[in-house]
Design a protein around this motif. Structure first.
Motif, PDB file in Angstrom:
ATOM      1  N   LEU A  83      21.090  29.681  45.932  1.00  0.00           N
ATOM      2  CA  LEU A  83      21.610  29.501  44.577  1.00  0.00           C
ATOM      3  C   LEU A  83      23.137  29.521  44.602  1.00  0.00           C
ATOM      4  CD1 LEU A  83      20.593  29.267  41.625  1.00  0.00           C
ATOM      5  CD2 LEU A  83      20.953  31.719  41.427  1.00  0.00           C
ATOM      6  N   PRO A  84      23.809  28.507  44.089  1.00  0.00           N
ATOM      7  CA  PRO A  84      25.278  28.481  44.117  1.00  0.00           C
ATOM      8  C   PRO A  84      25.872  29.387  43.048  1.00  0.00           C
ATOM      9  CG  PRO A  84      24.468  26.552  42.977  1.00  0.00           C
ATOM     10  CD  PRO A  84      23.247  27.305  43.448  1.00  0.00           C
ATOM     11  N   ASN A  85      27.115  29.767  43.272  1.00  0.00           N
ATOM     12  CA  ASN A  85      27.850  30.544  42.272  1.00  0.00           C
ATOM     13  C   ASN A  85      28.423  29.562  41.256  1.00  0.00           C
ATOM     14  OD1 ASN A  85      29.262  32.370  40.781  1.00  0.00           O
ATOM     15  ND2 ASN A  85      30.429  33.217  42.485  1.00  0.00           N
ATOM     16  N   LEU A  86      27.562  29.167  40.330  1.00  0.00           N
ATOM     17  CA  LEU A  86      27.920  28.099  39.410  1.00  0.00           C
ATOM     18  C   LEU A  86      29.010  28.526  38.435  1.00  0.00           C
ATOM     19  CD1 LEU A  86      26.996  25.194  39.043  1.00  0.00           C
ATOM     20  CD2 LEU A  86      25.444  25.956  37.271  1.00  0.00           C
ATOM     21  N   MET A  87      29.054  29.789  38.094  1.00  0.00           N
ATOM     22  CA  MET A  87      30.060  30.236  37.146  1.00  0.00           C
ATOM     23  C   MET A  87      31.458  30.223  37.762  1.00  0.00           C
ATOM     24  SD  MET A  87      28.282  30.415  34.591  1.00  0.00           S
ATOM     25  CE  MET A  87      29.664  30.788  33.550  1.00  0.00           C
ATOM     26  N   GLU A  88      31.551  30.465  39.052  1.00  0.00           N
ATOM     27  CA  GLU A  88      32.853  30.366  39.714  1.00  0.00           C
ATOM     28  C   GLU A  88      33.341  28.917  39.727  1.00  0.00           C
ATOM     29  OE1 GLU A  88      34.971  31.420  44.015  1.00  0.00           O
ATOM     30  OE2 GLU A  88      32.789  31.507  43.789  1.00  0.00           O
ATOM     31  N   LEU A  89      32.416  27.984  40.037  1.00  0.00           N
ATOM     32  CA  LEU A  89      32.799  26.571  40.015  1.00  0.00           C
ATOM     33  C   LEU A  89      33.129  26.124  38.592  1.00  0.00           C
ATOM     34  CD1 LEU A  89      30.049  25.187  42.425  1.00  0.00           C
ATOM     35  CD2 LEU A  89      32.380  25.852  42.988  1.00  0.00           C
ATOM     36  N   CYS A  90      32.404  26.651  37.617  1.00  0.00           N
ATOM     37  CA  CYS A  90      32.709  26.331  36.217  1.00  0.00           C
ATOM     38  C   CYS A  90      34.100  26.804  35.838  1.00  0.00           C
ATOM     39  CB  CYS A  90      31.651  26.949  35.315  1.00  0.00           C
ATOM     40  SG  CYS A  90      31.970  26.776  33.550  1.00  0.00           S
ATOM     41  N   PHE A  91      34.527  27.939  36.391  1.00  0.00           N
ATOM     42  CA  PHE A  91      35.862  28.466  36.103  1.00  0.00           C
ATOM     43  C   PHE A  91      36.942  27.494  36.591  1.00  0.00           C
ATOM     44  CE2 PHE A  91      39.459  30.748  38.040  1.00  0.00           C
ATOM     45  CZ  PHE A  91      40.076  31.214  36.894  1.00  0.00           C
ATOM     46  N   TYR A  92      36.745  26.934  37.786  1.00  0.00           N
ATOM     47  CA  TYR A  92      37.738  26.007  38.318  1.00  0.00           C
ATOM     48  C   TYR A  92      37.730  24.675  37.565  1.00  0.00           C
ATOM     49  CZ  TYR A  92      38.514  29.148  42.260  1.00  0.00           C
ATOM     50  OH  TYR A  92      38.848  30.235  43.027  1.00  0.00           O
ATOM     51  N   PHE A  93      36.538  24.158  37.268  1.00  0.00           N
ATOM     52  CA  PHE A  93      36.475  22.908  36.525  1.00  0.00           C
ATOM     53  C   PHE A  93      37.007  23.086  35.101  1.00  0.00           C
ATOM     54  CE2 PHE A  93      33.225  21.391  39.648  1.00  0.00           C
ATOM     55  CZ  PHE A  93      33.871  20.225  39.998  1.00  0.00           C
ATOM     56  N   GLU A  94      36.851  24.264  34.567  1.00  0.00           N
ATOM     57  CA  GLU A  94      37.332  24.518  33.218  1.00  0.00           C
ATOM     58  C   GLU A  94      38.851  24.425  33.142  1.00  0.00           C
ATOM     59  OE1 GLU A  94      36.583  28.435  31.551  1.00  0.00           O
ATOM     60  OE2 GLU A  94      35.516  27.467  29.908  1.00  0.00           O
ATOM     61  N   GLN A  95      39.533  24.763  34.241  1.00  0.00           N
ATOM     62  CA  GLN A  95      40.989  24.656  34.255  1.00  0.00           C
ATOM     63  C   GLN A  95      41.452  23.211  34.131  1.00  0.00           C
ATOM     64  OE1 GLN A  95      43.088  26.960  37.243  1.00  0.00           O
ATOM     65  NE2 GLN A  95      41.257  28.217  37.592  1.00  0.00           N
ATOM     66  N   ALA A  96      40.644  22.298  34.621  1.00  0.00           N
ATOM     67  CA  ALA A  96      40.988  20.879  34.550  1.00  0.00           C
ATOM     68  C   ALA A  96      40.341  20.181  33.371  1.00  0.00           C
ATOM     69  CB  ALA A  96      40.585  20.185  35.843  1.00  0.00           C
ATOM     70  N   ALA A  97      39.769  20.954  32.434  1.00  0.00           N
ATOM     71  CA  ALA A  97      39.102  20.385  31.249  1.00  0.00           C
ATOM     72  C   ALA A  97      37.967  19.457  31.646  1.00  0.00           C
ATOM     73  CB  ALA A  97      40.100  19.666  30.352  1.00  0.00           C
ATOM     74  N   ILE A  98      37.195  19.870  32.643  1.00  0.00           N
ATOM     75  CA  ILE A  98      36.062  19.084  33.145  1.00  0.00           C
ATOM     76  C   ILE A  98      34.823  19.972  33.098  1.00  0.00           C
ATOM     77  CG2 ILE A  98      35.085  17.853  35.127  1.00  0.00           C
ATOM     78  CD1 ILE A  98      37.950  17.396  36.068  1.00  0.00           C
ATOM     79  N   GLY A  99      33.697  19.370  32.812  1.00  0.00           N
ATOM     80  CA  GLY A  99      32.442  20.098  32.880  1.00  0.00           C
ATOM     81  C   GLY A  99      31.845  20.358  31.514  1.00  0.00           C
ATOM     82  N   LEU A 100      30.936  21.336  31.502  1.00  0.00           N
ATOM     83  CA  LEU A 100      30.201  21.684  30.304  1.00  0.00           C
ATOM     84  C   LEU A 100      30.656  23.047  29.803  1.00  0.00           C
ATOM     85  CD1 LEU A 100      26.715  20.646  31.707  1.00  0.00           C
ATOM     86  CD2 LEU A 100      28.292  19.225  30.408  1.00  0.00           C
ATOM     87  N   ASN A 101      30.252  23.407  28.585  1.00  0.00           N
ATOM     88  CA  ASN A 101      30.643  24.705  28.066  1.00  0.00           C
ATOM     89  C   ASN A 101      29.925  25.818  28.821  1.00  0.00           C
ATOM     90  OD1 ASN A 101      28.039  25.356  26.568  1.00  0.00           O
ATOM     91  ND2 ASN A 101      28.614  23.418  25.606  1.00  0.00           N
ATOM     92  N   ARG A 102      30.461  27.021  28.683  1.00  0.00           N
ATOM     93  CA  ARG A 102      29.946  28.136  29.473  1.00  0.00           C
ATOM     94  C   ARG A 102      28.503  28.482  29.113  1.00  0.00           C
ATOM     95  NH1 ARG A 102      34.743  32.640  30.250  1.00  0.00           N
ATOM     96  NH2 ARG A 102      36.285  31.246  31.217  1.00  0.00           N
TER      97      ARG A 102
END
Length: 539
Positions: A130-149
């Motif tokens: 299982l990947p650490n999806l929340m960590e990757l979400c944190f990085y993508f969130e800095q670039a305004a990419i991805g889905l909401n938390r």
């Protein structure tokens, strides 16, 4: 009894009652409270005492979970039932909204399964795919990419259910493909060695005409039939390009999809070269239903599940990138033969990361593709269409010699770990756009990469971490407006001539005239022969 005696007895009874009330004041409060609860409503005629009795009786009979949370709903249903006529056979049934139905399904994601009540020991390091999806979400969130938390947490929990139900070695959140009716959440997985599920091979379809020809040939062998002078075509359709094996080429990864987190994961079938070739010629929006037909020209060989799998393979081959040096070829493997490209690599444990300023260099020489390029044939490794099997060699010995077709030139594509600097431009537009996530605090910014060829594909890199994600409609960018290819020209008819042109049947008079003319010609020929014979005799 006299009036005096009656007054004395009344005074005595009142004194007794007053003495009892003074002794038991709680009974007085109980009587007053009950009388208040029994007071009927002026609007409906109901009282609270009877209503609470019915509600508590219903709770004790049904015993729902978390009764304190649903007590108001039970009270409302009990009150509504009193105003519903039991004589009517048609009852009003309140349908749940789509949001409530989805919330009911996703509620299971937040509950522990059997055997998960005990917390694992913190000292033991448990390896999980299982990947650490929340960590990757944190990085993508800095670039305004991805889905909401909130959605990312639900996807993370949905991936956990996928890991718990399948023997997987690696799981990755591939992205989200948008549809007209529903969307697709895509998970990219790898099975553990030896635990992969076997897929049912589809039997090749046989045309009814071919079956009829085979039956005729078999009947002709058994029974003596007269020779048929009808010409038979010697055309043979081009060979079908076989699909690549599992764990290789375009089928190296396995993909699962679901419409919403909490709904069941569905495994996509393997992709074939014909599906990839057809997907390159069409452009269709997804509906969100895997069994939906793909109506297009040229016709697509499959349904939406196959088209979705083909688009995932194309997007992965063109947009999955990594920093230079993160992956490397295994030195222990034997050197590949000339003309064959490597298809395996390993993670470089000595990789120390690339500075962010170098990653956003316009040349993009510090980024490489780590997914094999798909050739025009629809495969990652070229397959020779004129190569012959042992059976074909045996059949060729029995048949007459035929002209061998020319050997085609093998298709060659860029090898693995090719820098992005070699990607072709799109009408004077760079295929990638690199930038910092923030120009205000550049010392903490990350490098972000956006694909211009496949809008919706993004990547980030920071220190020793990187990841790719796709969120879009699954369409490739084109400079011109898309227009479906024109239908082929109508096939020309066979040239007509006197030898094949049909004429009207002659009338009886014409037939009699023809016979008379033929008879006169025959008599004239006989007279000529007799005259020649007489001349020869005279000589």
């Amino acid at each position: 009894m006299s009036d005096a005696q009656q007054n004395i007895s009344l005074s005595n009874s009142q004194s007794v009652i007053q003495s009892d009330l003074k002794i038991n004041p709680k009974e007085t409060d109980y009587i007053n409270a009950k009388s208040y609860l029994l007071s009927a409503s002026s609007a409906t005629g109901l009282n609270l005492f009877d209503h609470l009795s019915q509600v508590l009786a219903k709770v004790l009979s049904e015993r729902p979970e978390n009764v304190v949370d649903v007590f108001e709903d039970v009270s409302k249903e009990t009150k509504r039932a009193k105003f519903t006529s039991q004589v009517d056979t048609v009852q009003d049934k309140l349908d749940q909204s789509t949001e409530v139905a989805l919330a009911t399904i996703q509620k299971k994601l937040f509950s522990k399964g059997e055997g998960e009540d005990e917390a694992p020991e913190q000292d033991e390091e448990v390896e999980t795919p299982l990947p650490n999806l929340m960590e990757l979400c944190f990085y993508f969130e800095q670039a305004a990419i991805g889905l909401n938390r909130e959605e990312m947490i639900r996807i993370w929990l949905a991936l956990k259910t996928l890991v718990d139900s399948h023997p997987l070695q690696h799981v990755r959140f591939w992205g989200k493909l948008l549809g007209t009716e529903q969307n697709y959440i895509v998970a990219e997985v790898e099975y553990r060695e030896g635990d992969e599920e076997e897929e049912e091979e589809e039997e090749p379809e046989v045309d009814q005409e071919d079956e009829g020809l085979k039956d005729d040939d078999e009947d002709g062998e058994d029974e003596d039939q007269e020779e048929d002078d009808t010409p038979k075509p010697d055309y043979k359709p081009p060979p079908v390009v076989p699909k690549e094996d599992n764990r290789s080429g375009a089928n190296k990864k396995t993909y699962f999809v679901c419409n919403e987190p909490g709904k069941p994961w569905i495994k996509l079938p393997q992709v074939t070269p014909s599906q990839i070739s057809s997907a390159r010629q069409i452009k269709k929006y997804f509906t969100g239903r895997l069994d939906a037909p793909v109506v297009s020209y040229p016709p697509f060989p499959g349904n939406e599940a196959n088209y979705l799998r083909a688009q995932i393979a194309r997007i992965s081959a063109g947009t999955h990138v990594s920093p230079l040096g993160f992956y490397q070829f295994d030195e222990e493997e034997e050197e590949e033969e000339e003309g064959e490209a490597r298809d395996n690599f390993v993670e470089n444990l000595d990789f120390e990361g690339i500075p962010v300023r170098d990653l956003i260099d316009p040349t993009l020489s510090n980024w490489v593709h780590h997914v094999q390029h798909i050739l025009p044939q629809g495969r990652c490794s070229w397959w020779n269409p004129v190569q012959k099997t042992e059976e074909e060699f045996e059949d060729e010995d029995e048949e007459e010699e035929r002209e061998e077709p020319d050997e085609p030139e093998p298709e060659v594509g860029p090898p693995l770990l090719t820098p992005l600097s070699e990607d072709a431009e799109i009408s004077n537009m760079p295929p990638w756009t690199a930038k910092l996530s923030s120009s205000l605090i550049s010392q903490y910014a990350i490098a972000v990469l956006h694909s211009n060829l496949w809008p919706g594909a993004h990547a980030f890199a920071f220190d020793k971490k990187f990841e790719n994600i796709y969120i879009g409609w699954g369409h490739k960018y084109s400079t011109d407006n898309y227009s479906p290819p024109a239908a082929p020209a109508i096939q020309e008819e066979f040239p007509s001539g006197p030898e094949i042109t049909e004429v009207e049947d002659p009338t009886p008079e014409e037939e009699a005239a023809l016979r008379a003319a033929q008879q006169e010609a025959a008599e004239a020929a006989e007279e000529m022969e007799e005259a020649e014979d007489e001349e020869e005799d005279e000589d």
